[in-house]
Design a protein around this motif. Structure first.
Motif, PDB file in Angstrom:
ATOM      1  N   LYS A 182      -3.054  -0.686  20.646  1.00 54.70           N
ATOM      2  CA  LYS A 182      -3.382  -0.306  22.029  1.00 54.70           C
ATOM      3  C   LYS A 182      -2.371   0.694  22.582  1.00 54.70           C
ATOM      4  CE  LYS A 182      -5.604  -4.714  22.837  1.00 54.70           C
ATOM      5  NZ  LYS A 182      -5.594  -5.974  23.534  1.00 54.70           N
ATOM      6  N   GLY A 183      -1.941   1.617  21.723  1.00 52.10           N
ATOM      7  CA  GLY A 183      -1.036   2.678  22.145  1.00 52.10           C
ATOM      8  C   GLY A 183       0.431   2.296  22.198  1.00 52.10           C
ATOM      9  N   ALA A 184       0.759   1.038  21.987  1.00 52.09           N
ATOM     10  CA  ALA A 184       2.147   0.598  22.052  1.00 52.09           C
ATOM     11  C   ALA A 184       2.688   0.340  20.645  1.00 52.09           C
ATOM     12  CB  ALA A 184       2.245  -0.677  22.880  1.00 52.09           C
ATOM     13  N   PRO A 185       3.943   0.681  20.419  1.00 50.29           N
ATOM     14  CA  PRO A 185       4.518   0.444  19.086  1.00 50.29           C
ATOM     15  C   PRO A 185       4.717  -1.046  18.836  1.00 50.29           C
ATOM     16  CG  PRO A 185       6.218   1.190  20.599  1.00 50.29           C
ATOM     17  CD  PRO A 185       4.918   1.276  21.348  1.00 50.29           C
ATOM     18  N   ILE A 186       4.302  -1.502  17.652  1.00 49.97           N
ATOM     19  CA  ILE A 186       4.494  -2.907  17.294  1.00 49.97           C
ATOM     20  C   ILE A 186       5.299  -3.058  16.004  1.00 49.97           C
ATOM     21  CG2 ILE A 186       2.435  -3.704  18.495  1.00 49.97           C
ATOM     22  CD1 ILE A 186       1.121  -3.922  15.640  1.00 49.97           C
ATOM     23  N   ALA A 187       5.452  -1.977  15.250  1.00 47.32           N
ATOM     24  CA  ALA A 187       6.187  -2.025  13.986  1.00 47.32           C
ATOM     25  C   ALA A 187       6.496  -0.601  13.556  1.00 47.32           C
ATOM     26  CB  ALA A 187       5.369  -2.739  12.914  1.00 47.32           C
ATOM     27  N   GLY A 188       7.317  -0.504  12.529  1.00 46.28           N
ATOM     28  CA  GLY A 188       7.611   0.786  11.923  1.00 46.28           C
ATOM     29  C   GLY A 188       7.646   0.628  10.420  1.00 46.28           C
ATOM     30  N   ILE A 189       7.193   1.652   9.723  1.00 49.73           N
ATOM     31  CA  ILE A 189       7.249   1.667   8.266  1.00 49.73           C
ATOM     32  C   ILE A 189       8.145   2.831   7.868  1.00 49.73           C
ATOM     33  CG2 ILE A 189       5.962   1.937   6.107  1.00 49.73           C
ATOM     34  CD1 ILE A 189       3.511   0.781   7.546  1.00 49.73           C
ATOM     35  N   GLY A 190       9.126   2.529   7.052  1.00 50.21           N
ATOM     36  CA  GLY A 190      10.047   3.551   6.579  1.00 50.21           C
ATOM     37  C   GLY A 190      10.021   3.641   5.070  1.00 50.21           C
ATOM     38  N   VAL A 191      10.102   4.858   4.568  1.00 46.49           N
ATOM     39  CA  VAL A 191      10.107   5.106   3.126  1.00 46.49           C
ATOM     40  C   VAL A 191      11.258   6.051   2.822  1.00 46.49           C
ATOM     41  CG1 VAL A 191       8.795   6.031   1.173  1.00 46.49           C
ATOM     42  CG2 VAL A 191       7.599   4.865   3.027  1.00 46.49           C
ATOM     43  N   ALA A 192      11.945   5.779   1.720  1.00 47.32           N
ATOM     44  CA  ALA A 192      13.030   6.662   1.291  1.00 47.32           C
ATOM     45  C   ALA A 192      13.086   6.684  -0.226  1.00 47.32           C
ATOM     46  CB  ALA A 192      14.364   6.174   1.862  1.00 47.32           C
ATOM     47  N   GLY A 193      13.444   7.840  -0.750  1.00 51.04           N
ATOM     48  CA  GLY A 193      13.621   7.967  -2.187  1.00 51.04           C
ATOM     49  C   GLY A 193      12.862   9.111  -2.824  1.00 51.04           C
ATOM     50  N   ALA A 194      11.800   9.583  -2.177  1.00 50.42           N
ATOM     51  CA  ALA A 194      11.062  10.723  -2.718  1.00 50.42           C
ATOM     52  C   ALA A 194      11.911  11.982  -2.519  1.00 50.42           C
ATOM     53  CB  ALA A 194       9.708  10.863  -2.024  1.00 50.42           C
ATOM     54  N   PRO A 195      11.579  13.073  -3.221  1.00 48.27           N
ATOM     55  CA  PRO A 195      12.396  14.290  -3.109  1.00 48.27           C
ATOM     56  C   PRO A 195      12.379  14.945  -1.724  1.00 48.27           C
ATOM     57  CG  PRO A 195      10.892  14.447  -4.984  1.00 48.27           C
ATOM     58  CD  PRO A 195      10.567  13.203  -4.257  1.00 48.27           C
ATOM     59  N   SER A 196      11.419  14.577  -0.867  1.00 49.04           N
ATOM     60  CA  SER A 196      11.395  15.177   0.466  1.00 49.04           C
ATOM     61  C   SER A 196      10.936  14.147   1.501  1.00 49.04           C
ATOM     62  CB  SER A 196      10.449  16.381   0.509  1.00 49.04           C
ATOM     63  OG  SER A 196       9.100  15.950   0.472  1.00 49.04           O
ATOM     64  N   GLY A 197      11.346  14.375   2.733  1.00 50.54           N
ATOM     65  CA  GLY A 197      10.916  13.526   3.826  1.00 50.54           C
ATOM     66  C   GLY A 197       9.420  13.620   4.062  1.00 50.54           C
ATOM     67  N   ASP A 198       8.840  14.773   3.749  1.00 48.92           N
ATOM     68  CA  ASP A 198       7.389  14.918   3.905  1.00 48.92           C
ATOM     69  C   ASP A 198       6.642  13.949   3.003  1.00 48.92           C
ATOM     70  OD1 ASP A 198       7.786  16.938   5.759  1.00 48.92           O
ATOM     71  OD2 ASP A 198       7.462  18.568   4.311  1.00 48.92           O
ATOM     72  N   LEU A 199       7.095  13.822   1.769  1.00 49.94           N
ATOM     73  CA  LEU A 199       6.466  12.866   0.844  1.00 49.94           C
ATOM     74  C   LEU A 199       6.701  11.430   1.317  1.00 49.94           C
ATOM     75  CD1 LEU A 199       7.147  14.293  -2.731  1.00 49.94           C
ATOM     76  CD2 LEU A 199       4.923  13.934  -1.635  1.00 49.94           C
ATOM     77  N   ALA A 244       0.837  -1.206   0.000  1.00 51.59           N
ATOM     78  CA  ALA A 244       0.000   0.000   0.000  1.00 51.59           C
ATOM     79  C   ALA A 244       0.871   1.256   0.000  1.00 51.59           C
ATOM     80  CB  ALA A 244      -0.931  -0.001   1.203  1.00 51.59           C
ATOM     81  N   THR A 245       1.968   1.199   0.724  1.00 49.89           N
ATOM     82  CA  THR A 245       2.908   2.322   0.772  1.00 49.89           C
ATOM     83  C   THR A 245       3.534   2.552  -0.597  1.00 49.89           C
ATOM     84  OG1 THR A 245       3.374   1.843   3.092  1.00 49.89           O
ATOM     85  CG2 THR A 245       4.990   3.172   1.924  1.00 49.89           C
ATOM     86  N   LEU A 246       3.998   1.482  -1.199  1.00 51.70           N
ATOM     87  CA  LEU A 246       4.610   1.579  -2.529  1.00 51.70           C
ATOM     88  C   LEU A 246       3.599   2.059  -3.566  1.00 51.70           C
ATOM     89  CD1 LEU A 246       7.259   1.139  -4.050  1.00 51.70           C
ATOM     90  CD2 LEU A 246       6.534  -1.228  -4.439  1.00 51.70           C
ATOM     91  N   ASP A 247       2.365   1.559  -3.481  1.00 52.39           N
ATOM     92  CA  ASP A 247       1.309   1.993  -4.409  1.00 52.39           C
ATOM     93  C   ASP A 247       1.038   3.491  -4.288  1.00 52.39           C
ATOM     94  OD1 ASP A 247       1.086  -0.632  -5.265  1.00 52.39           O
ATOM     95  OD2 ASP A 247      -0.760  -1.043  -4.134  1.00 52.39           O
ATOM     96  N   ALA A 248       1.002   3.987  -3.039  1.00 51.24           N
ATOM     97  CA  ALA A 248       0.762   5.418  -2.823  1.00 51.24           C
ATOM     98  C   ALA A 248       1.871   6.251  -3.468  1.00 51.24           C
ATOM     99  CB  ALA A 248       0.659   5.723  -1.330  1.00 51.24           C
ATOM    100  N   ALA A 249       3.104   5.793  -3.355  1.00 55.82           N
ATOM    101  CA  ALA A 249       4.225   6.515  -3.960  1.00 55.82           C
ATOM    102  C   ALA A 249       4.160   6.465  -5.486  1.00 55.82           C
ATOM    103  CB  ALA A 249       5.548   5.935  -3.468  1.00 55.82           C
ATOM    104  N   GLU A 250       3.821   5.292  -6.017  1.00 60.35           N
ATOM    105  CA  GLU A 250       3.753   5.146  -7.475  1.00 60.35           C
ATOM    106  C   GLU A 250       2.639   5.989  -8.087  1.00 60.35           C
ATOM    107  OE1 GLU A 250       3.602   0.883  -8.051  1.00 60.35           O
ATOM    108  OE2 GLU A 250       5.784   0.712  -7.912  1.00 60.35           O
TER     109      GLU A 250
END
Length: 179
Positions: free
Chosen positions: A148-165, A63-69
């Protein structure tokens, strides 16, 4: 001559003693192997944790990759578990070679602090040595996944022209898991 004879005699006595000890051990019956000791930990000693399945992590990464594409961005995506271990990575067509490692580090940073990496960048103003922690990357593009408020995973994205994207796309993966 006496020293040589005495040395040879001593060596023969030691060898005979060693041979006798080895022979005695070889002929002795084997002792019964004790049963494995088992002990169940008490409930007070246990903690239950929640983890994403590989299917859920893959769904979020796709889903993350699709959003970027959709926005014609060439990125890499990483999903890590609560301990920072990589569950899945996807490298989009044309993503830069640096994007893979950066995505993993952003995901690790987001889950470690249970905060989007864009928020963590702001903490560097008061605590600049945070950036020195191994495996972290304080750039926008990482988002925590919580249960339930606790971190269970992280999703990282890199490659777009800005960290906001990058972070916008990571949030799209997080949103997929909420459904």
């Amino acid at each position: 001559m006496k020293k040589i004879l005495f040395g040879a005699t001593a060596a023969a006595v030691i060898a005979a003693g060693t041979f006798g000890a080895v022979s005695a051990n070889a002929s002795a019956p084997a002792a019964a192997v004790p049963a494995a000791v088992t002990a169940d930990a008490g409930n007070a000693d246990l903690r239950q944790s929640t983890h994403l399945t590989i299917e859920a992590a893959t769904k979020a990464a796709q889903a993350t990759l699709d959003a970027a594409e959709k926005e014609n961005q060439r990125v890499s995506v990483a999903v890590v578990d609560r301990n920072g271990n990589t569950i899945v990575t996807l490298r989009g067509d044309g993503a830069g070679p640096q994007s893979y490692e950066s995505a993993v580090k952003k995901a690790f940073t987001a889950v470690s602090w249970n905060a989007p990496t864009s928020e963590l960048v702001k903490r560097l103003a008061t605590t600049p040595n945070l950036k020195d922690i191994p495996g972290t990357l304080f750039l926008g593009g990482g988002a925590p996944v919580t249960a339930k408020g606790a971190p269970i995973a992280g999703i990282g994205v890199a490659g777009a022209p800005s960290g906001d994207l990058d972070e916008k796309f990571a949030q799209a993966g997080v949103a997929t898991l909420a459904n």
